[in-house]
Design a protein around this motif. Structure first.
Motif, PDB file in Angstrom:
ATOM      1  N   ARG A 107       0.803  -1.195  -0.070  1.00  0.00           N
ATOM      2  CA  ARG A 107       0.027  -0.189  -0.219  1.00  0.00           C
ATOM      3  C   ARG A 107       0.892   1.210  -0.076  1.00  0.00           C
ATOM      4  O   ARG A 107       0.478   2.365   0.409  1.00  0.00           O
ATOM      5  N   ASP A 108       2.175   0.952  -0.432  1.00  0.00           N
ATOM      6  CA  ASP A 108       3.028   2.523  -0.556  1.00  0.00           C
ATOM      7  C   ASP A 108       3.268   2.889   0.698  1.00  0.00           C
ATOM      8  O   ASP A 108       3.500   4.089   0.793  1.00  0.00           O
ATOM      9  N   ARG A 140       9.603  -4.226  -2.831  1.00  0.00           N
ATOM     10  CA  ARG A 140       8.132  -3.888  -3.233  1.00  0.00           C
ATOM     11  C   ARG A 140       7.659  -5.177  -4.188  1.00  0.00           C
ATOM     12  O   ARG A 140       8.289  -5.062  -5.206  1.00  0.00           O
ATOM     13  N   PHE A 183       3.654  -6.273  -6.318  1.00  0.00           N
ATOM     14  CA  PHE A 183       2.582  -5.380  -6.869  1.00  0.00           C
ATOM     15  C   PHE A 183       1.555  -6.334  -6.876  1.00  0.00           C
ATOM     16  O   PHE A 183       0.322  -5.910  -7.387  1.00  0.00           O
ATOM     17  N   THR A 184       1.596  -7.626  -6.573  1.00  0.00           N
ATOM     18  CA  THR A 184       0.486  -8.482  -6.545  1.00  0.00           C
ATOM     19  C   THR A 184       0.541  -9.269  -5.260  1.00  0.00           C
ATOM     20  O   THR A 184       1.779  -9.352  -4.663  1.00  0.00           O
ATOM     21  N   GLN A 230       3.645 -11.728  -5.695  1.00  0.00           N
ATOM     22  CA  GLN A 230       4.927 -11.171  -5.513  1.00  0.00           C
ATOM     23  C   GLN A 230       5.354 -10.915  -4.122  1.00  0.00           C
ATOM     24  O   GLN A 230       6.257 -10.975  -3.749  1.00  0.00           O
ATOM     25  N   HIS A 231       4.373 -10.390  -3.347  1.00  0.00           N
ATOM     26  CA  HIS A 231       4.464 -10.034  -2.036  1.00  0.00           C
ATOM     27  C   HIS A 231       4.859 -11.499  -1.197  1.00  0.00           C
ATOM     28  O   HIS A 231       5.982 -11.372  -0.397  1.00  0.00           O
ATOM     29  N   PHE A 284      -2.511  -7.095   0.488  1.00  0.00           N
ATOM     30  CA  PHE A 284      -2.509  -7.760  -1.022  1.00  0.00           C
ATOM     31  C   PHE A 284      -3.656  -8.903  -0.805  1.00  0.00           C
ATOM     32  O   PHE A 284      -4.110  -9.145  -2.141  1.00  0.00           O
ATOM     33  N   SER A 342      -7.120  -8.135  -1.966  1.00  0.00           N
ATOM     34  CA  SER A 342      -7.295  -7.620  -3.265  1.00  0.00           C
ATOM     35  C   SER A 342      -8.331  -8.350  -4.104  1.00  0.00           C
ATOM     36  O   SER A 342      -8.658  -9.596  -3.720  1.00  0.00           O
ATOM     37  N   GLY A 399      12.796  -4.083  -6.574  1.00  0.00           N
ATOM     38  CA  GLY A 399      11.415  -4.713  -6.922  1.00  0.00           C
ATOM     39  C   GLY A 399      11.258  -6.090  -6.331  1.00  0.00           C
ATOM     40  O   GLY A 399      12.126  -6.594  -5.709  1.00  0.00           O
TER      41      GLY A 399
END
Length: 225
Positions: free
Chosen positions: A51-52, A76, A78-79, A82-83, A109, A112, A223
């Motif tokens: 969530r940045d 970071r 983004f899905t 990935q987390h 995440f 979502s 990333g």
């Protein structure tokens, strides 16, 4: 300006998992705990973002000396996948001097639309298990937050070795845990707003030796794997 006697105490993050619960009106509590730890210990904190929450701006605005930001490594994804991949590789990112692991909005995440409710529940539980294993084997303090206190996030309660709450009071934010409570002292007209500037004053008062102006720097990021 807040002096050292007026500066409220901040909780110590012990080895194991600490769940930080924050009042919706409170801003910068997690960032202040992370920076406070880095201003005491050596090494680089590992921050697995969601969530940045690891945006450079709030960290830079709070830090009494921005050079400390060089010691925050942010990963970071983004899905949800990935987390989870970053969590599986987390042990490899730590060394003997790692003072802290930071996991903000841990459940975000997995809530979502990318996953079904059942998938999200399974992935959240698996992620919690991965973090619990790291905390136990590495003996490193881990601090995490969540986006909601509900049944979905129950595995975080079960895994936490300690729960620290930060809530807004008439005099400003107050941390409270089983063995800790912040005494917040009013300033000036007797009020304190929960702003990033407030936490900067707290950290500057607690660490006056490093509270000097420094050239702004970026937080180290990478990333997802």
């Amino acid at each position: 300006m807040m002096d050292q006697q007026q500066s409220p105490d901040l909780p110590t993050l012990d080895p194991g998992i600490t769940l930080l619960e924050t009042d919706e009106r409170t801003t910068g509590a997690l960032h202040s705990l992370v920076l406070d730890r880095l201003l005491v210990d050596d090494g680089t904190a590992v921050w697995v973002d969601a969530r940045d929450e690891g945006s450079t701006q709030p960290l830079a605005r709070i830090a009494p000396n921005t050079r400390v930001l060089e010691r925050v490594a942010i990963a970071r994804g983004f899905t949800p996948w990935q987390h989870q991949s970053i969590l599986r590789d987390l042990r490899g990112e730590l060394d003997e001097e790692t003072p802290l692991v930071v996991l903000p909005a841990f459940d975000w995440f997995y809530r979502s639309d990318d996953v079904t409710d059942a998938q999200g529940e399974r992935m959240l539980a698996a992620g919690v298990d991965l973090v619990a294993e790291v905390a136990e084997r590495e003996g490193v303090p881990v601090v995490l937050t969540r986006t909601a206190d509900d049944r979905f996030a129950a595995p975080l309660d079960e895994a936490a070795d300690a729960v620290v709450r930060c809530e807004q009071t008439a005099f400003g934010p107050r941390f409270a845990g089983e063995d800790f409570e912040t005494l917040v002292y009013p300033l000036g007209d007797g009020t304190v707003q929960t702003t990033l500037a407030y936490w900067r004053r707290v950290l500057a008062a607690r660490h006056p030796a490093v509270a000097v102006e420094a050239t702004p720097t970026e937080v180290t990021t990478r990333g997802a794997n």
